[in-house]
Design an enzyme around this catalytic site. Structure first.
Site, PDB file in Angstrom:
ATOM      1  N   GLU A   5       0.928  -1.171   0.018  1.00  0.00           N
ATOM      2  CA  GLU A   5      -0.176  -0.193   0.025  1.00  0.00           C
ATOM      3  C   GLU A   5       0.795   1.466  -0.227  1.00  0.00           C
ATOM      4  O   GLU A   5       0.425   2.195  -0.355  1.00  0.00           O
ATOM      5  CB  GLU A   5      -0.686   0.454   1.294  1.00  0.00           C
ATOM      6  N   GLU A  14      -2.325  -3.337  -9.196  1.00  0.00           N
ATOM      7  CA  GLU A  14      -2.420  -4.487  -9.904  1.00  0.00           C
ATOM      8  C   GLU A  14      -2.944  -5.446  -9.483  1.00  0.00           C
ATOM      9  O   GLU A  14      -3.727  -5.831 -10.553  1.00  0.00           O
ATOM     10  CB  GLU A  14      -0.803  -5.387  -9.338  1.00  0.00           C
ATOM     11  N   ASP A  34      -8.774   1.023   5.949  1.00  0.00           N
ATOM     12  CA  ASP A  34      -7.356   1.532   5.797  1.00  0.00           C
ATOM     13  C   ASP A  34      -6.631   1.544   7.429  1.00  0.00           C
ATOM     14  O   ASP A  34      -6.764   0.222   8.191  1.00  0.00           O
ATOM     15  CB  ASP A  34      -6.638   2.541   5.067  1.00  0.00           C
TER      16      ASP A  34
END
Length: 229
Positions: A5, A14, A34
């Site tokens: 991250e 990706e 997060d």
């Protein structure tokens, strides 16, 4: 749970690139978790205009660990501590930037997204937690100074989990196209007012863009009327 991250979001980026076709066809929302508990003052949220109303409505059903007097829910505490300047009857739900793993979902393939995190407060003002990205940013620090009983973690889990179930199970997605239309119009006004000179020298006409935003607003109004008829 994404790898990399802090290195340009390479894990989630990706993955989104790899699954772009499937996500474009089937994904309806991405809820980001997060730094969900980095303080204990107030829950901060951000999201696509499509999901802002749904976040606020569901936050009225979750008890907040900061409850006091007649202020009991996550919505109540947010309204008390981070009221919107635009509409004081609602808390702030900010727009998303590109600072976490929602970026590829939202900015690259256009999946509506939302972000959530409890934050510290100082002098009645939200501030980001002081040990971020330091060697002190540990589980022990969290349990000692932020959320020893994990009540904040419970609240934000109930919020995100409940929203996830709503988006997964409701026959008609709980999204506000009207808010999206308003956001487009505000962005258009900002573009015309803040970049007036550059537009005059670089753009022959804003007519096509203005017509598109107007048409979207009209269509959103018709859709909303039909939806609740």
């Amino acid at each position: 749970s994404w790898g990399g991250e802090e290195y340009s979001l390479i894990g989630s980026t990706e993955w989104v690139e790899q699954h772009e076709k499937e996500l474009t066809e089937r994904a309806v929302v991405y809820l980001n978790a997060d730094t969900i508990v980095s303080g204990k003052y107030v829950l901060m949220t951000g999201g696509s205009p499509l999901v802002k109303d749904t976040i606020l409505e569901f936050s009225k059903t979750i008890m907040d660990p900061n409850a006091h007097d007649d202020k009991e829910t996550v919505f109540d505490i947010m309204l008390e501590r981070i009221p919107s300047k635009k509409d004081p009857s609602k808390p702030v739900v900010s727009n998303l930037g590109s600072g976490s793993d929602y970026a590829s979902f939202y900015q690259f393939i256009g999946v509506p997204a939302a972000d959530f995190y409890y934050i510290f407060g100082y002098n009645n003002t939200p501030i980001f937690y002081p040990v971020y990205h330091s060697q002190h940013d540990t589980f022990d620090w969290t349990t000692k100074f932020v959320d020893p009983d994990f009540t904040l973690h419970k609240a934000v889990t109930q919020l995100i989990g409940g929203l996830l179930l709503q988006f997964a199970d409701m026959p008609l997605l709980p999204m506000s196209v009207t808010l999206y239309a308003e956001a487009l119009n505000e962005s258009l006004d900002t573009l015309k007012n803040s970049y007036k000179e550059k537009l005059q020298s670089h753009a022959r006409s804003m007519g096509f863009l203005e017509d598109a935003v107007k048409l979207f607003q009209e269509t959103a109004k018709k859709f909303t009327t039909a939806r609740y008829a």
